[in-house]
Scaffold this active site. Structure first.
Site, mmCIF file in Angstrom:
data_model
loop_
_atom_site.group_PDB
_atom_site.id
_atom_site.type_symbol
_atom_site.label_atom_id
_atom_site.label_comp_id
_atom_site.label_asym_id
_atom_site.label_seq_id
_atom_site.Cartn_x
_atom_site.Cartn_y
_atom_site.Cartn_z
ATOM 1 N N HIS A 126 0.818 -1.223 0.000
ATOM 2 C CA HIS A 126 0.000 0.000 0.000
ATOM 3 C C HIS A 126 0.849 1.269 0.000
ATOM 4 O O HIS A 126 0.348 2.346 0.319
ATOM 5 C CB HIS A 126 -0.972 -0.019 1.194
ATOM 6 C CG HIS A 126 -1.976 -1.127 1.116
ATOM 7 N ND1 HIS A 126 -2.768 -1.518 2.163
ATOM 8 C CD2 HIS A 126 -2.318 -1.938 0.079
ATOM 9 C CE1 HIS A 126 -3.550 -2.520 1.785
ATOM 10 N NE2 HIS A 126 -3.287 -2.802 0.535
ATOM 11 N N CYS A 134 5.513 12.023 -8.081
ATOM 12 C CA CYS A 134 5.225 13.186 -8.922
ATOM 13 C C CYS A 134 4.028 12.917 -9.834
ATOM 14 O O CYS A 134 3.961 11.878 -10.493
ATOM 15 C CB CYS A 134 6.455 13.534 -9.765
ATOM 16 S SG CYS A 134 6.158 14.984 -10.808
ATOM 17 N N CYS A 155 8.159 17.946 -6.961
ATOM 18 C CA CYS A 155 9.034 16.846 -7.374
ATOM 19 C C CYS A 155 10.467 17.351 -7.444
ATOM 20 O O CYS A 155 10.726 18.409 -8.026
ATOM 21 C CB CYS A 155 8.596 16.344 -8.741
ATOM 22 S SG CYS A 155 9.718 15.153 -9.480
ATOM 23 N N CYS A 158 11.471 17.193 -11.506
ATOM 24 C CA CYS A 158 10.923 18.072 -12.553
ATOM 25 C C CYS A 158 10.165 19.274 -11.993
ATOM 26 O O CYS A 158 9.701 20.120 -12.760
ATOM 27 C CB CYS A 158 10.020 17.271 -13.485
ATOM 28 S SG CYS A 158 8.390 16.930 -12.776
ATOM 29 N N THR A 196 -3.288 -8.820 10.807
ATOM 30 C CA THR A 196 -4.197 -8.281 9.786
ATOM 31 C C THR A 196 -5.553 -8.956 9.901
ATOM 32 O O THR A 196 -5.634 -10.142 10.182
ATOM 33 C CB THR A 196 -3.632 -8.445 8.355
ATOM 34 O OG1 THR A 196 -4.619 -8.026 7.407
ATOM 35 C CG2 THR A 196 -3.189 -9.857 8.038
ATOM 36 N N SER A 197 -6.589 -8.151 9.673
ATOM 37 C CA SER A 197 -7.937 -8.727 9.716
ATOM 38 C C SER A 197 -8.210 -9.530 8.448
ATOM 39 O O SER A 197 -9.211 -10.236 8.364
ATOM 40 C CB SER A 197 -8.977 -7.618 9.882
ATOM 41 O OG SER A 197 -8.845 -6.673 8.837
ATOM 42 N N GLU A 223 -6.971 -11.929 18.023
ATOM 43 C CA GLU A 223 -8.364 -12.317 17.745
ATOM 44 C C GLU A 223 -8.414 -13.258 16.546
ATOM 45 O O GLU A 223 -7.537 -13.218 15.698
ATOM 46 C CB GLU A 223 -9.196 -11.075 17.386
ATOM 47 C CG GLU A 223 -9.334 -10.076 18.507
ATOM 48 C CD GLU A 223 -10.085 -8.814 18.066
ATOM 49 O OE1 GLU A 223 -10.684 -8.813 16.970
ATOM 50 O OE2 GLU A 223 -10.042 -7.842 18.831
ATOM 51 N N ALA A 239 1.654 -9.580 18.483
ATOM 52 C CA ALA A 239 2.844 -9.819 17.664
ATOM 53 C C ALA A 239 4.135 -9.544 18.448
ATOM 54 O O ALA A 239 5.098 -10.308 18.358
ATOM 55 C CB ALA A 239 2.793 -8.948 16.418
HETATM 56 N N1 APR Z 1 -0.562 -8.013 17.450
HETATM 57 C C1 APR Z 1 -1.093 -8.649 16.384
HETATM 58 N N2 APR Z 1 -2.294 -8.337 15.855
HETATM 59 C C2 APR Z 1 -2.987 -7.340 16.422
HETATM 60 C C3 APR Z 1 -2.496 -6.630 17.545
HETATM 61 C C4 APR Z 1 -1.221 -6.999 18.070
HETATM 62 N N3 APR Z 1 -0.671 -6.381 19.116
HETATM 63 N N4 APR Z 1 -3.416 -5.694 17.896
HETATM 64 C C5 APR Z 1 -4.439 -5.819 17.024
HETATM 65 N N5 APR Z 1 -4.188 -6.811 16.142
HETATM 66 C C6 APR Z 1 -5.017 -7.282 15.006
HETATM 67 C C7 APR Z 1 -6.509 -7.075 15.149
HETATM 68 O O1 APR Z 1 -7.099 -8.133 15.906
HETATM 69 C C8 APR Z 1 -6.954 -7.075 13.690
HETATM 70 O O2 APR Z 1 -7.244 -8.398 13.253
HETATM 71 O O3 APR Z 1 -4.652 -6.542 13.881
HETATM 72 C C9 APR Z 1 -5.716 -6.577 12.948
HETATM 73 C C10 APR Z 1 -5.846 -5.197 12.361
HETATM 74 O O4 APR Z 1 -6.770 -5.243 11.323
HETATM 75 P P1 APR Z 1 -7.081 -3.975 10.417
HETATM 76 O O5 APR Z 1 -7.213 -2.797 11.302
HETATM 77 O O6 APR Z 1 -8.214 -4.344 9.523
HETATM 78 O O7 APR Z 1 -5.737 -3.744 9.593
HETATM 79 P P2 APR Z 1 -5.272 -4.385 8.236
HETATM 80 O O8 APR Z 1 -5.676 -5.807 8.126
HETATM 81 O O9 APR Z 1 -3.847 -4.045 8.097
HETATM 82 O O10 APR Z 1 -6.115 -3.539 7.172
HETATM 83 C C11 APR Z 1 -5.836 -3.727 5.823
HETATM 84 O O11 APR Z 1 -7.236 -1.922 5.203
HETATM 85 O O12 APR Z 1 -7.995 0.165 5.720
HETATM 86 C C12 APR Z 1 -7.185 -0.568 4.887
HETATM 87 O O13 APR Z 1 -5.327 0.146 3.648
HETATM 88 C C13 APR Z 1 -5.736 -0.127 4.972
HETATM 89 O O14 APR Z 1 -3.742 -1.485 4.896
HETATM 90 C C14 APR Z 1 -5.017 -1.346 5.483
HETATM 91 C C15 APR Z 1 -5.942 -2.458 5.058
#
Ligand code: APR
Length: 251
Positions: A126, A134, A155, A158, A196-197, A223, A239
């Site tokens: 991302h 630019c 930029c 340029c 990541t969710s 979660e 993490a």
């Molecule tokens: N360690 C690991 N995971 C964690 C922690 C932690 N300390 N704290 C929270 N989380 C988890 C949450 O449980 C959730 O599942 O991190 C996740 C965050 O999810 P999102 O907020 O949805 O982030 P992400 O998956 O990176 O979103 C993807 O969505 O909004 C767009 O472009 C944005 O890059 C982003 C993309």
């Protein structure tokens, strides 16, 4: 082997020690312990700024109509990020890089904290909030002044107006980066999904590719997520606490 673990077991370490080709996908959760709020999960509500949701502020539509406002929002976010440091999770991943024949760190984060921790082979799906691109000649360049001096920044090549080098809602990923991430996923024998969710595509498709191509899939998240059902193991934890465990001396 139970698919949901509360800590790093010997069996999991055995898998880690035996892996040769490792790929990792990180999301906002890995930066949570550095003080970066996540987008989803926990009690976090979707952010707003000056009354507008970030989906509107970080959008292809707004950069086309009001790039100055996008820069003001980006400038605000950079101000929040400027003082933050990588946490033990970022540092552990920087160490992991030296452990395997091949290691690719794929991140959805734009905060630059993986590089700050010393990771080298980082695919930023991302983009990066500290870079600009630019609008005239497409050069990308470091733009780290915070707050920005000129809006929009110019930029260095340029003199044209630049935009933040991040992927906005409604935009495609930068050319080539996702293809490299797909390759890394397809060739991994161990694939980690961390913080990541796993709901935003195409990034969320990477663990699926890895799994289909035979990788073991390990998730680290406090979660359960949309990807948990297909993980070989989910380590329920933060993490910054879980990842350094893989590096501890073996008993
Ligand atoms: N360690 C690991 N995971 C964690 C922690 C932690 N300390 N704290 C929270 N989380 C988890 C949450 O449980 C959730 O599942 O991190 C996740 C965050 O999810 P999102 O907020 O949805 O982030 P992400 O998956 O990176 O979103 C993807 O969505 O909004 C767009 O472009 C944005 O890059 C982003 C993309």
């Amino acid at each position: 082997m139970s698919p949901v673990l509360s800590s790093v077991t010997d069996e999991l370490r055995f898998l880690f020690d035996g892996a040769r080709n490792v790929a990792v996908l990180t999301g906002a959760g890995i930066s949570a312990e550095s003080g970066v709020p996540t987008f989803r999960g926990g009690d976090t509500e979707m952010w707003t700024w000056r009354g507008r949701p970030i989906t509107e502020l970080s959008s292809a539509e707004l950069i086309a109509t009001d790039p100055k406002l996008v820069w003001e929002w980006v400038d605000y976010r950079r101000g929040l990020l400027a003082t933050l440091q990588p946490n033990p999770g970022h540092h552990a991943l920087a160490e992991w890089e030296h452990r395997f024949d091949a290691f690719t760190l794929i991140t959805q984060n734009i905060d630059d904290l993986h590089r700050a921790a010393g990771s080298l082979n980082v695919l930023e799906l991302h983009g990066n909030i500290w870079r600009a691109r630019c609008l005239r000649c497409a050069s990308t360049f470091d733009a780290r002044e915070s707050p920005i001096v000129e809006n929009p920044p110019r930029c260095f090549a340029c003199g044209g107006p630049a935009r933040p080098d991040v992927v906005l809602f409604g935009e495609l990923l930068p050319e080539g980066v996702f293809e490299r991430a797909e390759q890394a996923a397809a060739h991994a024998d161990l694939f980690f999904v961390i913080g990541t969710s796993a709901v935003v595509y195409p990034a969320a498709g990477l663990p699926i590719i890895a799994k289909q191509r035979g990788a073991k899939l390990i998730e680290v998240n406090p979660e359960m997520t949309d990807i948990s059902f297909m993980a070989d193991m989910t380590v329920l934890g933060k993490a910054g606490e879980v990842l350094p465990r893989f590096l501890e001396e073996r008993g």
